[in-house]
Design an enzyme around this catalytic site. Structure first.
Site, short mmCIF file in Angstrom:
data_model
loop_
_atom_site.label_atom_id
_atom_site.label_comp_id
_atom_site.label_asym_id
_atom_site.label_seq_id
_atom_site.Cartn_x
_atom_site.Cartn_y
_atom_site.Cartn_z
CB SER A 103 48.30 38.14 28.80
OG SER A 103 47.63 38.78 29.83
CG ASP A 242 48.58 41.87 32.29
OD1 ASP A 242 48.33 43.04 31.96
OD2 ASP A 242 48.01 40.89 31.77
CG ASP A 246 44.68 42.41 29.41
OD1 ASP A 246 45.52 42.07 30.26
OD2 ASP A 246 44.15 41.60 28.61
#
Length: 447
Positions: A103, A242, A246
């Site tokens: 992430s 990012d 998401d």
């Protein structure tokens, strides 16, 4: 069942260090394959996507080996956003979806997220069962039943076409200049393509991944890069994603950043007016600002709070039938469109609001005045438990007493890093600073 290697968002850590080693990925793939092979079907299918980290190649190959060793057929998507994996898992009738990504973390980290056949992230219970299989002797497939692996060349294209369907029919973005910051991550091709095909004048940044620069000075955790591009190009809006796309932060035409709370406030109010907000509530975490709660209450809407982590937001939404939720950090979950947070689709919904209302981004991003909030992270040594220290507990109790009725305190461990997050809100900023600094000092001493 307890979970040892799974955190709040799958398995995550530094690449080539436990648990993010090729050996562990192979065993994890085999354990997940064995878990999903229990259905008794003849054919089993798993889709795997990844972001742009160098270690993604290593983990992708190791997972593929583990999965095929238990008879799973693997479909490799290449670099695609996390929400694309959720969408394609369900669209391609797969038993399992896997996203290889850490992430918003630095390039040296990586992670593995699992999605069930419905496209939603696996439950805590399912992850615990996979861990139980992982710890034992994994039953492998017979030679004739070993799975196959195949690369899917149009996975990104399928997601691009789907994302466009979430934008209102008949609307276009002609005449709008949009900066899209892809964080040198998973959406570096998909996001600019969607915006361009909808008619926008696109200014893309963070679209030159090299395996090491994901989230480096760009993306939703570094919104200044997008803000500077918005001002330099005279753009109408900046959308900054990012590494796995998401989550999102929005930048108005003046360069001001809007976090997830402001985006959710706008969407909740609009959806309620349109009769689209199911259950008359928004689901958010304990981190969302008190100002958001007051904003919703003023419109007769409820705020359902959950533990931190978009998976817990989604679980509450599914339990109670809500269709809008998210996190202050920029996860915006719209189950009418996606099974997880989708930064690009959230950006499209904001652009739709601009088109439909004729308002500037600056008029839409400020929905409420946030209660002053301060968040500080304190790193602690592995194995330490500073929150259990009597001195820390005493400081927290004193802070709660001081803020009673005028603010709140939230102290929690990060689910992905050895950090204690100290957050407080208060109308009086002097009191706020005193409270946070007092707790931080106590935690640092105990860490």
């Amino acid at each position: 069942m307890s979970r040892k290697i799974f955190g709040t968002d799958g398995v995550r850590g530094k690449a080539n260090s436990y648990p993010m080693t090729a050996e562990m990925a192979l065993r994890l793939g085999a354990a997940a394959g064995r878990f999903f092979r229990r259905s008794g079907k003849d054919q089993h299918r798993v889709v795997i996507g990844k972001d742009t980290r160098l270690s993604g190649y290593m983990l992708e190959n190791a997972l593929t080996a583990g999965l095929t060793s238990t008879g799973m057929n693997v479909l490799l998507l290449g670099p695609v956003p996390t929400p694309a994996v959720g969408f394609l898992t369900r669209s391609m009738r797969a038993d399992l979806g896997i996203m290889i990504s850490a992430s918003h973390n630095p390039a040296a980290d990586n992670g593995i997220k699992f999605f069930g056949p419905d496209g939603f992230k696996l439950s805590d219970e399912a992850e615990a069962e996979i861990e139980a299989i992982l710890e034992g002797e994994i039953q492998l497939a017979q030679p004739a039943n070993i799975g196959r692996a195949k690369r899917i060349d149009d996975g990104r294209g399928r997601y691009v076409e789907y994302a466009k369907t979430t934008f209102p029919a008949g609307l276009r973005l002609d005449g709008m200049k949009v900066v899209i910051d892809c964080a040198n991550g998973a959406a570096y091709r998909a996001a600019p393509e969607v915006l361009w095909e909808l008619g926008a004048d696109v200014v893309p940044i963070g679209i030159e991944p090299n395996g090491f620069n994901i989230n480096e000075g760009v993306g939703s955790t570094h919104p200044r890069a997008c803000a500077e591009a918005v001002l330099a190009h005279g753009a109408d809006l900046g959308i900054t994603l990012d590494g796995d796309a998401d989550r999102v932060m929005l930048i108005d035409q003046t360069g001001k950043v809007a976090d997830g709370d402001q985006i959710m406030a706008l969407m909740a109010a609009r959806w309620a007016e349109q009769g689209r907000l199911r259950g008359g509530a928004l689901v958010a975490t304990v981190m969302s600002n008190l100002g958001l709660e007051r904003f919703l209450q003023g419109r007769g809407l409820d705020l359902e709070r959950t533990a931190v982590g978009d998976r817990y937001v989604v679980e509450r939404m599914r339990q109670k039938g809500f269709n809008l939720g998210g996190e202050q950090s920029g996860h915006i979950v719209m189950t009418d469109y996606a099974t997880t947070g989708d930064g690009l689709i959230a950006g499209l919904q904001f652009l739709a609001a601009m088109r439909e209302t004729g308002q500037l981004a600056s008029e839409l991003v400020h929905q409420f005045d946030p209660v002053p909030q301060m968040l500080k992270n304190v790193r602690y040594a592995q194995g330490a438990d500073p929150l259990s220290a009597e001195s820390v507990q005493h400081e927290i109790a004193a802070a709660e007493k001081r803020l009673a009725g005028s603010g709140r305190v939230l102290i929690r461990k990060s689910g992905t890093e050895p950090l204690i997050r100290v957050m407080a809100e208060a109308e009086d900023e002097v009191v706020l600073r005193d409270v946070v600094e007092g707790i931080v000092a106590a935690v640092e001493k105990a860490a």
